[in-house]
Design a protein around this motif. Structure first.
Motif, PDB file in Angstrom:
ATOM      1  N   ASP A  16       0.848  -1.195   0.000  1.00 30.31           N
ATOM      2  CA  ASP A  16       0.000   0.000   0.000  1.00 30.31           C
ATOM      3  C   ASP A  16       0.883   1.243   0.000  1.00 30.31           C
ATOM      4  OD1 ASP A  16      -2.737   1.334   0.604  1.00 30.31           O
ATOM      5  OD2 ASP A  16      -1.408   2.085   2.188  1.00 30.31           O
ATOM      6  N   HIS A  17       0.562   2.197  -0.864  1.00 31.25           N
ATOM      7  CA  HIS A  17       1.406   3.377  -1.003  1.00 31.25           C
ATOM      8  C   HIS A  17       1.389   4.253   0.239  1.00 31.25           C
ATOM      9  CE1 HIS A  17       2.531   7.411  -2.837  1.00 31.25           C
ATOM     10  NE2 HIS A  17       3.587   6.659  -3.030  1.00 31.25           N
ATOM     11  N   ASP A  18       0.207   4.452   0.826  1.00 37.92           N
ATOM     12  CA  ASP A  18       0.130   5.265   2.039  1.00 37.92           C
ATOM     13  C   ASP A  18       0.934   4.637   3.170  1.00 37.92           C
ATOM     14  OD1 ASP A  18      -1.491   7.209   0.899  1.00 37.92           O
ATOM     15  OD2 ASP A  18      -3.325   6.119   1.370  1.00 37.92           O
ATOM     16  N   GLN A  19       0.880   3.338   3.243  1.00 38.79           N
ATOM     17  CA  GLN A  19       1.673   2.645   4.260  1.00 38.79           C
ATOM     18  C   GLN A  19       3.163   2.827   3.995  1.00 38.79           C
ATOM     19  OE1 GLN A  19       1.475  -1.688   4.289  1.00 38.79           O
ATOM     20  NE2 GLN A  19       1.249  -1.640   6.506  1.00 38.79           N
ATOM     21  N   TYR A  20       3.552   2.722   2.744  1.00 38.64           N
ATOM     22  CA  TYR A  20       4.951   2.932   2.364  1.00 38.64           C
ATOM     23  C   TYR A  20       5.417   4.332   2.761  1.00 38.64           C
ATOM     24  CZ  TYR A  20       8.899   4.075  -0.669  1.00 38.64           C
ATOM     25  OH  TYR A  20      10.101   4.522  -1.149  1.00 38.64           O
ATOM     26  N   LEU A  21       4.569   5.340   2.502  1.00 40.52           N
ATOM     27  CA  LEU A  21       4.950   6.715   2.828  1.00 40.52           C
ATOM     28  C   LEU A  21       5.060   6.961   4.325  1.00 40.52           C
ATOM     29  CD1 LEU A  21       2.840   8.774   0.244  1.00 40.52           C
ATOM     30  CD2 LEU A  21       5.282   8.221   0.148  1.00 40.52           C
ATOM     31  N   SER A  22       4.421   6.116   5.129  1.00 40.74           N
ATOM     32  CA  SER A  22       4.467   6.284   6.584  1.00 40.74           C
ATOM     33  C   SER A  22       5.677   5.604   7.222  1.00 40.74           C
ATOM     34  CB  SER A  22       3.189   5.728   7.224  1.00 40.74           C
ATOM     35  OG  SER A  22       3.148   4.314   7.113  1.00 40.74           O
ATOM     36  N   VAL A  23       6.458   4.905   6.408  1.00 42.64           N
ATOM     37  CA  VAL A  23       7.615   4.174   6.925  1.00 42.64           C
ATOM     38  C   VAL A  23       8.625   5.132   7.553  1.00 42.64           C
ATOM     39  CG1 VAL A  23       9.625   2.811   6.264  1.00 42.64           C
ATOM     40  CG2 VAL A  23       7.411   2.291   5.278  1.00 42.64           C
ATOM     41  N   ARG A  24       9.114   4.777   8.734  1.00 45.83           N
ATOM     42  CA  ARG A  24      10.183   5.546   9.358  1.00 45.83           C
ATOM     43  C   ARG A  24      11.489   4.752   9.413  1.00 45.83           C
ATOM     44  NH1 ARG A  24      10.450   6.887  14.065  1.00 45.83           N
ATOM     45  NH2 ARG A  24      11.493   8.887  13.756  1.00 45.83           N
ATOM     46  N   TYR A  25      11.383   3.440   9.261  1.00 48.62           N
ATOM     47  CA  TYR A  25      12.583   2.603   9.329  1.00 48.62           C
ATOM     48  C   TYR A  25      12.360   1.361   8.477  1.00 48.62           C
ATOM     49  CZ  TYR A  25      16.189  -0.451  11.235  1.00 48.62           C
ATOM     50  OH  TYR A  25      17.251  -1.306  11.366  1.00 48.62           O
ATOM     51  N   PHE A  26      13.117   1.234   7.400  1.00 48.55           N
ATOM     52  CA  PHE A  26      13.025   0.041   6.558  1.00 48.55           C
ATOM     53  C   PHE A  26      13.832  -1.083   7.213  1.00 48.55           C
ATOM     54  CE2 PHE A  26      12.466   3.422   3.250  1.00 48.55           C
ATOM     55  CZ  PHE A  26      11.173   3.070   2.892  1.00 48.55           C
ATOM     56  N   GLY A  27      13.124  -2.106   7.671  1.00 44.24           N
ATOM     57  CA  GLY A  27      13.739  -3.110   8.537  1.00 44.24           C
ATOM     58  C   GLY A  27      14.842  -3.936   7.913  1.00 44.24           C
ATOM     59  N   SER A  28      14.859  -4.067   6.588  1.00 43.02           N
ATOM     60  CA  SER A  28      15.836  -4.955   5.945  1.00 43.02           C
ATOM     61  C   SER A  28      17.109  -4.247   5.486  1.00 43.02           C
ATOM     62  CB  SER A  28      15.193  -5.642   4.736  1.00 43.02           C
ATOM     63  OG  SER A  28      14.149  -6.506   5.132  1.00 43.02           O
ATOM     64  N   LEU A  29      17.159  -2.932   5.609  1.00 40.90           N
ATOM     65  CA  LEU A  29      18.264  -2.217   4.974  1.00 40.90           C
ATOM     66  C   LEU A  29      19.594  -2.371   5.700  1.00 40.90           C
ATOM     67  CD1 LEU A  29      16.727   1.024   3.485  1.00 40.90           C
ATOM     68  CD2 LEU A  29      16.885  -1.294   2.566  1.00 40.90           C
ATOM     69  N   ASN A  30      19.563  -2.514   7.023  1.00 41.61           N
ATOM     70  CA  ASN A  30      20.838  -2.750   7.692  1.00 41.61           C
ATOM     71  C   ASN A  30      21.377  -4.140   7.364  1.00 41.61           C
ATOM     72  OD1 ASN A  30      21.707  -0.399   9.055  1.00 41.61           O
ATOM     73  ND2 ASN A  30      20.096  -0.658  10.580  1.00 41.61           N
ATOM     74  N   GLY A  31      20.471  -5.102   7.159  1.00 38.73           N
ATOM     75  CA  GLY A  31      20.917  -6.409   6.696  1.00 38.73           C
ATOM     76  C   GLY A  31      21.539  -6.324   5.312  1.00 38.73           C
ATOM     77  N   LEU A  32      20.958  -5.499   4.447  1.00 40.56           N
ATOM     78  CA  LEU A  32      21.537  -5.284   3.126  1.00 40.56           C
ATOM     79  C   LEU A  32      22.908  -4.632   3.249  1.00 40.56           C
ATOM     80  CD1 LEU A  32      21.359  -5.300   0.060  1.00 40.56           C
ATOM     81  CD2 LEU A  32      20.070  -3.156   0.180  1.00 40.56           C
ATOM     82  N   LEU A 284      16.513  -3.772  -4.270  1.00 39.96           N
ATOM     83  CA  LEU A 284      16.204  -2.820  -3.206  1.00 39.96           C
ATOM     84  C   LEU A 284      14.708  -2.552  -3.145  1.00 39.96           C
ATOM     85  CD1 LEU A 284      17.033  -0.815  -1.016  1.00 39.96           C
ATOM     86  CD2 LEU A 284      17.614   0.819  -2.829  1.00 39.96           C
ATOM     87  N   ALA A 285      14.079  -2.362  -4.289  1.00 41.28           N
ATOM     88  CA  ALA A 285      12.636  -2.127  -4.329  1.00 41.28           C
ATOM     89  C   ALA A 285      11.871  -3.275  -3.684  1.00 41.28           C
ATOM     90  CB  ALA A 285      12.180  -1.928  -5.778  1.00 41.28           C
ATOM     91  N   SER A 286      12.330  -4.496  -3.905  1.00 41.00           N
ATOM     92  CA  SER A 286      11.600  -5.664  -3.400  1.00 41.00           C
ATOM     93  C   SER A 286      11.603  -5.778  -1.882  1.00 41.00           C
ATOM     94  CB  SER A 286      12.181  -6.942  -4.006  1.00 41.00           C
ATOM     95  OG  SER A 286      13.455  -7.264  -3.458  1.00 41.00           O
ATOM     96  N   ILE A 287      12.561  -5.109  -1.224  1.00 41.56           N
ATOM     97  CA  ILE A 287      12.606  -5.209   0.241  1.00 41.56           C
ATOM     98  C   ILE A 287      12.136  -3.940   0.941  1.00 41.56           C
ATOM     99  CG2 ILE A 287      14.387  -6.982   0.236  1.00 41.56           C
ATOM    100  CD1 ILE A 287      16.440  -4.844   0.955  1.00 41.56           C
ATOM    101  N   VAL A 288      11.818  -2.901   0.164  1.00 40.44           N
ATOM    102  CA  VAL A 288      11.242  -1.699   0.787  1.00 40.44           C
ATOM    103  C   VAL A 288       9.766  -1.531   0.450  1.00 40.44           C
ATOM    104  CG1 VAL A 288      13.452  -0.495   0.896  1.00 40.44           C
ATOM    105  CG2 VAL A 288      11.956  -0.135  -1.083  1.00 40.44           C
ATOM    106  N   ILE A 289       9.325  -2.087  -0.672  1.00 39.38           N
ATOM    107  CA  ILE A 289       7.906  -1.993  -1.018  1.00 39.38           C
ATOM    108  C   ILE A 289       7.067  -2.762  -0.021  1.00 39.38           C
ATOM    109  CG2 ILE A 289       6.206  -2.789  -2.721  1.00 39.38           C
ATOM    110  CD1 ILE A 289       8.131  -1.940  -4.899  1.00 39.38           C
TER     111      ILE A 289
END
Length: 372
Positions: A16-32, A284-289
């Motif tokens: 959901d786009h609204d949910q995406y825009l509300s993100v404050r911390y992408f959980g997988s990015l430190n693993g990346l 990257l898109a696949s783990i932040v969407i």
């Protein structure tokens, strides 16, 4: 290689786009970030160089830096666009203040310490003329390096991006941002394949610098920026969600990326690099969407997260760690690549952890103590 806080709850049905825009911390990015820095550590360890006929994928750990660039472009642009949504415009002063406090203290510490070691202690006075260019973030244009400071070229690329991109984002009409990015990426592609020389544009040399602005590694960071712009817009987000919004998109795309790294030609200049950077952006898109992708348990394993959090320090300190490990193991009579890799990685992570806790965090507390 640096992190910014941008949590997203899993979407059980469809991103959901609204949910995406509300993100404050992408959980997988430190693993990346962990996997990116692992690739860099691997690249500088004498393992694959000791193999008689290594698989191509084993020789390409340097691509961890490229993925760092894609990630950095995405995060920086996402943060700026979201600040603009909240406040009507983003603050250049605030942006530069936060970037300075995150990057400069530990970077200047490392540059100063290594310069003193080689020039003051080792007596290599001829290196003195190189030092100012590290402080000015121009090391990507140096024709030679102070030992152990060679990796700082990538930080210079990032700083040059930080200097210019926010101003472009502030001044260029939104409808023109994506076309501008396409043009810049295309120019980079033309330049690295020698196209600019055909029309008489040559590098400018002024020792110890060699200015090759258009052939520098800017494409991946610009591609990451483009991904951020596309995901910020509702319509293009919907299309990306259709392509990459499945829970299985992440393992499929990351597997594809590994295959590309193995199969692309030895010389990746030009189109092969572009294909690879676009594949990285897709991963990257696949783990932040969506957060509840099938690789989540891997990217959110706590040891990976921690190393990812301090990956900037690991990157700056890793050649120091390699130098220390090589000296110690030489005295113990071994030059086995795997042993050096494990020991120097552990030393680098320990130094970075201490630096993060005792030094870098002191500056983090100042990041938001500034007026807009």
């Amino acid at each position: 290689m640096t992190s910014d806080t941008i949590s997203q709850e899993p979407s059980s049905v469809y991103p959901d786009h609204d949910q995406y825009l509300s993100v404050r911390y992408f959980g997988s990015l430190n693993g990346l970030r962990f996997f990116c820095i692992f690739a860099v550590l691997w690249h500088h360890a004498p393992i694959w160089t000791q193999l008689s006929d290594p698989q191509r994928i084993l020789t390409r750990g340097f691509l961890g830096v490229d993925f760092f660039f894609v990630l950095s472009g995405f995060l920086i642009t996402t943060l700026l666009l979201r600040e603009e949504d909240r406040s009507g415009r983003f603050s250049l002063k605030g942006f530069y203040w936060r970037r300075i406090l995150r990057i400069v203290p530990v970077y200047f510490l490392v540059v100063t310490a290594i310069s003193i070691y080689y020039i003051g202690i080792k007596g290599m006075g001829e290196l003195l003329e190189l030092v100012p260019f590290y402080y000015l973030f121009l090391s990507n244009f140096l024709v030679e390096d102070i030992p152990m400071l060679a990796p700082t070229w990538s930080l210079s690329v990032e700083e040059q991006y930080y200097l210019i991109w926010p101003m472009l984002l502030l001044l260029v009409p939104r409808r023109s941002i994506l076309p501008l990015l396409v043009v810049l990426i295309f120019l980079n592609l033309v330049a690295v394949t020698g196209g600019l020389r055909l029309i008489g544009i040559q590098p400018i040399e002024s020792y110890p610098l060699l200015f090759k602005m258009f052939t520098a590694t800017y494409a991946p960071i610009l591609i990451g920026s483009g991904l951020a712009v596309l995901l910020h817009k509702r319509e293009s987000f919907r299309r990306f969600a259709q392509l990459f919004g499945s829970k299985w998109s992440s393992p499929i795309l990351f597997t594809t990326l590994l295959i590309l790294i193995q199969m692309l030609p030895a010389d990746m200049t030009g189109w092969p690099n572009l294909i690879l950077h676009l594949a990285m952006a897709s991963c990257l898109a696949s783990i932040v969407i969506r957060e509840d992708h099938q690789l989540r348990c891997v990217f959110e394993w706590s040891p990976f997260i921690r190393v990812g959090e301090i990956s900037y320090g690991v990157y700056l300190y890793h050649l120091i760690g390699l130098h220390i490990a090589t000296l110690i193991l030489a005295k113990l009579g071994t030059d086995e690549g795997w042993i050096i890799f494990l020991v120097y990685s552990a030393i680098s992570i320990c130094i970075a952890e201490l630096s993060f806790r005792l030094y870098e965090t002191r500056f983090f507390k100042l990041r938001y103590k500034t007026q807009r």
